[in-house]
Design a protein around this motif. Structure first.
Motif, short mmCIF file in Angstrom:
data_model
loop_
_atom_site.label_atom_id
_atom_site.label_comp_id
_atom_site.label_asym_id
_atom_site.label_seq_id
_atom_site.Cartn_x
_atom_site.Cartn_y
_atom_site.Cartn_z
N UNK A 174 0.82 -1.21 0.00
CA UNK A 174 0.00 0.00 0.00
C UNK A 174 0.85 1.25 0.00
N UNK A 175 1.92 1.23 0.77
CA UNK A 175 2.81 2.39 0.87
C UNK A 175 3.49 2.68 -0.47
N UNK A 176 4.14 1.68 -1.04
CA UNK A 176 4.94 1.91 -2.24
C UNK A 176 4.07 2.09 -3.49
N UNK A 177 2.96 1.39 -3.57
CA UNK A 177 2.09 1.57 -4.73
C UNK A 177 1.49 2.97 -4.75
N UNK A 178 1.32 3.59 -3.57
CA UNK A 178 0.83 4.97 -3.54
C UNK A 178 1.91 5.97 -3.93
N UNK A 179 3.14 5.48 -4.12
CA UNK A 179 4.24 6.32 -4.61
C UNK A 179 4.55 6.02 -6.07
N UNK A 180 3.55 5.51 -6.78
CA UNK A 180 3.66 5.21 -8.21
C UNK A 180 4.70 4.14 -8.50
N UNK A 181 4.85 3.20 -7.57
CA UNK A 181 5.74 2.06 -7.76
C UNK A 181 4.87 0.82 -7.99
N UNK A 182 5.12 0.10 -9.06
CA UNK A 182 4.37 -1.12 -9.34
C UNK A 182 4.86 -2.24 -8.41
N UNK A 183 3.93 -2.77 -7.62
CA UNK A 183 4.25 -3.82 -6.65
C UNK A 183 3.17 -4.89 -6.74
N UNK A 184 3.54 -6.18 -6.73
CA UNK A 184 2.52 -7.23 -6.77
C UNK A 184 1.57 -7.12 -5.58
N UNK A 185 0.33 -7.47 -5.79
CA UNK A 185 -0.66 -7.41 -4.73
C UNK A 185 -0.54 -8.65 -3.85
N UNK A 186 -0.74 -8.47 -2.54
CA UNK A 186 -0.73 -9.58 -1.60
C UNK A 186 -2.16 -10.11 -1.46
N UNK A 187 -2.34 -11.38 -1.72
CA UNK A 187 -3.67 -11.97 -1.70
C UNK A 187 -4.06 -12.37 -0.28
N UNK A 188 -5.19 -13.06 -0.18
CA UNK A 188 -5.68 -13.53 1.11
C UNK A 188 -4.70 -14.51 1.73
N UNK A 189 -4.71 -14.59 3.06
CA UNK A 189 -3.78 -15.47 3.77
C UNK A 189 -3.86 -16.92 3.31
N UNK A 215 3.98 7.60 6.78
CA UNK A 215 4.00 7.23 5.37
C UNK A 215 4.13 8.45 4.45
N UNK A 216 3.57 9.59 4.84
CA UNK A 216 3.67 10.76 3.98
C UNK A 216 5.13 11.21 3.83
N UNK A 217 5.98 10.87 4.78
CA UNK A 217 7.41 11.18 4.68
C UNK A 217 8.10 10.15 3.79
N UNK A 218 7.80 8.88 4.01
CA UNK A 218 8.44 7.83 3.20
C UNK A 218 8.09 8.00 1.73
N UNK A 219 6.86 8.40 1.43
CA UNK A 219 6.45 8.54 0.03
C UNK A 219 7.19 9.66 -0.69
N UNK A 220 7.80 10.55 0.06
CA UNK A 220 8.60 11.60 -0.58
C UNK A 220 10.01 11.11 -0.89
N UNK A 221 10.40 9.98 -0.32
CA UNK A 221 11.71 9.40 -0.59
C UNK A 221 11.65 8.33 -1.67
#
Length: 860
Positions: free
Chosen positions: A650-665, A687-693
């Protein structure tokens, strides 16, 4: 205010029968001296006369309404027990209550001893020797503890193997008692320590006296050893009775409602502002960790010695759970430094216990890691006493080793009284603290994003006494719920507050499992996560009381079988439990009262409050070992790791980074993960700080990313494989103080790393390796790109392809640059200029803009 309809009570299932182990052989020679004092060698359960009283208890009083029902936690000072004709257990409880009253009225230890000698149980057991003789070699306090044990009806701990009151009367002056007394005299006579057997027997007696002394001291607010037994028998009685007594029986009306509160996921502006209040107020905050639990469900064992280990030592994501707590805390302190330019070191109070050598292990971790660069003075460790486990059928203490009752920690609610007894609050005040955040060691996501700081920020800003961080409750989870309680007292006043109900009490209250909440965090009772903000003066006032209210939420869970090993090494099992108090139920003491019935708008005025966030940002625990037959990952290290990966997605995908989705347990119960991503919390932690990095790029399926550096840039990086960045100076560097301790100084000589328009390709993790343990971050790799930064080293890579297996190790005081060179790359290593040694050639500047933190890169 919407009222919550509750189900009617259902009868409590009968207690599990004590299993009857096989008869054991005679004790070995070195224990034969003790044989009269040893507990029976796993015979069928003993029964005293009072055991018969417990077999079929009638209802002591009419059942209260379902809305007001609560587990039996009533104060022990509420008055005399009902008459024997109305309550079969009343005779034993009345006897114990009278004994406690006589002890309380005694002014001196001598007076207390005389009062005990007058007890029939004590006189029958010790006979004419009660005033000296057998116990003559003991100090008065030590004799007092043994007599309290017998007065509480637990003489079998000292080896009484009779089968009831009639046996006691028949043999009170016979050979059985004399034999026991002579053996006890033999032990007392060796109290000087001159024991040819190496001190074995006398050491057992020493341990028993310490065990009894700890109980008597800690439970002095309810009458010590005898008070403990009274409360235990009351709760056993309540468990066998259809109509359980509880602490709200004195109220006219009690009802529960779903609490509202701040939803951090929806009210993002207020959430950011509250989190900034928390960071700004960090110099007035302490940190409290109750980590004395046994963690039996984890089954953690030292691979070298076979020793059972406590939960705090679980090697999670490459480090112990305790180290994870400290990383999270230091990340918040680093953020405070970056915003306000001041070093802030938070004092940490840790409640430990002796179970599984918990206290010694915690101290060893702290010493090995040099107290995390914080100095020994910023830690206060205080040990929680163990309490006796009682048989669910007759209230007898279970006995494991010779003379030693089976002991377990008495619940994390002991923390408030114990902190008062040990001077922890005064210590926090000396450090200038007014409030504290509380979290448990097994919850690995509690510090994710801004929940914890928003909770503390609201608490401090609005002078609250206690706050809960909560989320939706998972159906079937072994966790309590937070409720808004509304009640009318006998004096006609209405009281309101946010509190907790444990899952073991749901049936008593008619609380059902949550239905489909359609994504709403507040459609049903929310989960209690044991993440709290507390005002120190408020909780100290409760913890310092001299009555049962300083032990909040007292319960006894009798539904589980207790497994233990007896003195001969045989495994035994019994339905039993011990008195446990719950730290979160201290909230019951912070009710606000009004002369009229209030509407739901009253919540904002209360001394207690609640904040919400989505579950994977608030609670995910590593509490139990995943077994081959399990069909759920809930509360396992494997399950909590998946929540960490979901947060990373959720964090990295909101920074326009393509990341595989994690499915159900269920998709990962027996299969590999989509990726492994571990980010040091000092990158934010908000997270708003990490997304700027982190901006742009991609992380392919099966990739691994680990970043252990705070001053970091990721821009348009494509990762297909493993990338590991490790630094010595993640948040700063250490210097020795006047006491010779290594102290971390935030922001000084930090390591730095920049990756811009870089493509990384390697074979990464060997996902098919059977030795991989992903939640430990213990994996085999075919290839990786590893960057190791020593001291204030810097690494930069731009517009380059890094393919295959590489390791770049940058020495202290140097800057390494990787640039494209034809079809390959070139490495340039330069010394950092003297004027940049401390600040680096670049750094992130943190600025507060309204309710947000904005980052600006400063290049020198």
């Amino acid at each position: 205010m919407a009222f919550v309809k509750k189900e009617h009570d259902r009868p409590k299932p009968p207690a599990t029968k004590l299993s009857t182990p096989l008869m054991a052989p005679p004790p070995p020679p070195h224990l034969r001296l003790l044989s009269p004092l040893l507990p029976p060698l796993c015979p069928p359960p003993r029964r005293r006369a009072r055991t018969r009283f417990l077999s079929a208890l009638p209802s002591p009083s009419p059942s209260p309404s379902p809305s007001s029902q609560r587990v039996s936690t009533a104060s022990l000072d509420r008055g005399p027990s009902p008459s024997p004709e109305h309550h079969p257990l009343a005779a034993e409880l009345a006897r114990l209550a009278a004994a406690r009253a006589r002890l309380r009225s005694a002014r001196s230890l001598d007076d207390k001893l005389r009062a005990l000698d007058a007890e029939p149980h004590v006189a029958a057991f010790f006979g004419d020797a009660s005033g000296g003789g057998v116990l003559g070699g003991l100090q008065p306090r030590e004799a007092y503890l043994l007599k309290c044990l017998v007065a509480a009806g637990q003489d079998h701990v000292l080896g009484w193997a009779g089968n009831g009151a009639h046996d006691r009367e028949r043999h009170s002056s016979g050979s059985a008692l004399r034999e026991a007394l002579y053996s006890l005299a033999g032990l007392v006579g060796k109290w000087s320590g001159e024991d040819v057997a190496g001190g074995g027997e006398t050491e057992l007696l020493r341990q028993l006296l310490k065990f009894l002394g700890d109980i008597d001291e800690f439970y002095d607010c309810i009458g010590g050893i005898i008070g403990y037994q009274i409360m235990a028998l009351e709760l056993i009685s309540a468990s066998k009775s259809k109509d359980s007594k509880h602490r709200h029986t004195q109220d006219k009306f009690v009802d529960f409602h779903v609490p509202t509160g701040v939803n951090l996921l929806e009210d993002t502006e207020y959430a950011s502002q509250a989190a900034l209040w928390g960071i700004e107020g960090l110099p007035e905050l302490g940190e409290i960790y109750p980590i004395g639990g046994a963690g039996d469900r984890l089954g953690l064992v030292d691979s070298d010695t076979g020793e059972s280990l406590p939960a705090a030592l679980l090697p999670y994501c490459g480090r112990s759970l305790l180290e994870g707590l400290m990383r999270d805390l230091q990340a918040r302190e680093f953020l405070h430094f970056k915003i306000f330019g001041k070093q802030c070191v938070t004092p940490v109070a840790i409640m430990t216990s002796s179970v599984k050598n918990n206290h010694e292990h915690i101290v060893a971790i702290c010493e090995r890691l040099e107290w995390f660069g914080r100095g020994r003075e910023n830690f206060r460790l205080f040990e929680q006493p163990l309490v006796p486990v009682v048989n669910a059928e007759d209230g007898d203490w279970l006995v494991g080793k010779s003379l030693l009752p089976v002991g377990k920690p008495g619940g994390h609610g002991a923390i408030w009284k114990l902190a008062c007894d040990r001077g922890v609050f005064e210590w926090l005040y000396r450090h200038g603290r007014k409030g504290a955040t509380v979290r448990q060691v097994s919850n690995v996501v509690a510090a994710t994003d801004l929940t914890l700081m928003a909770l503390a920020g609201i608490g401090m800003r609005h002078n609250k006494k206690l706050g809960f961080a909560s989320c939706e409750r998972r159906p079937g989870a072994t966790e309590g719920v937070n409720v808004l309680i509304e009640k009318q007292n006998l004096d006609g006043l209405w009281a309101y507050g946010i509190t907790c109900i444990e899952y073991t009490e749901f049936e008593k209250y008619g609380i059902s499992e949550p239905a489909d909440h359609n994504g709403s965090l507040q459609a049903s009772y929310p989960a209690n996560t044991n993440i709290m903000y507390v005002d120190l003066q408020a909780v100290e006032e409760v913890g310092s009381r001299r009555n049962a209210s300083c032990l909040p939420g007292m319960v006894m869970n009798l539904k589980k079988a207790i497994s233990y090993v007896d003195h001969l090494g045989f495994e035994c099992s019994a339905a039993g439990g011990r008195l446990e108090c719950t730290m979160q139920n201290i909230a019951d003491n912070f009710m606000n009262t009004y002369s009229y019935r209030c509407s739901k708008a009253i919540e904002s005025e209360l001394d207690t409050f609640i904040v919400y966030n989505e579950r994977k940002k608030v609670t995910s625990s590593a509490k139990k070992k995943l077994k081959p037959e399990d069909r759920s990952l809930h509360q396992t290290p494997e399950g909590s790791l998946l929540d960490i990966m979901r947060n990373a997605h959720d964090l990295l995908s909101s920074s326009s980074i393509e990341v595989p989705k994690v499915k159900d347990n269920n998709e990962y119960l027996r299969s590999e993960l989509p990726f492994l991503i571990f980010l040091h919390p000092a990158l934010g932690p908000f997270w708003e700080i990490i997304k700027q990095k982190f901006v742009g790029g991609s992380i392919s399926k099966g990739s691994e990313l680990q970043i252990e550096v705070a001053e970091f840039v990721w821009k348009d990086v494509e990762l297909d494989g493993s990338l590991i960045i490790l630094a010595d100076n993640i948040m700063g560097s250490t210097k020795r103080n006047t006491h010779g301790e290594q102290i971390l100084h935030y922001g000084a000589r930090c390591a730095r790393c920049k990756l811009q328009s870089v493509k990384i390709v390697n074979n990464g993790i060997s996902w098919d390796s059977p030795s991989n343990v992903y939640w430990k971050h213990d994996v085999e790799r075919s290839e990786s790109l590893k960057i190791i930064l020593h001291g204030n080293a810097e690494f930069e890579a731009k517009d380059v392809l890094l393919k295959g297996n590489h390791m770049f190790e940058v020495p202290d005081g140097h800057r390494m640059r990787i640039i494209q060179d034809g079809s390959g790359f070139a490495v340039k290593l330069d010394r950092i200029s003297k004027e940049m040694m401390d600040s680096g050639s670049w750094y992130w500047e943190y600025m507060v803009d309204g309710a947000h933190v904005k980052l600006n890169m400063v290049e020198l």
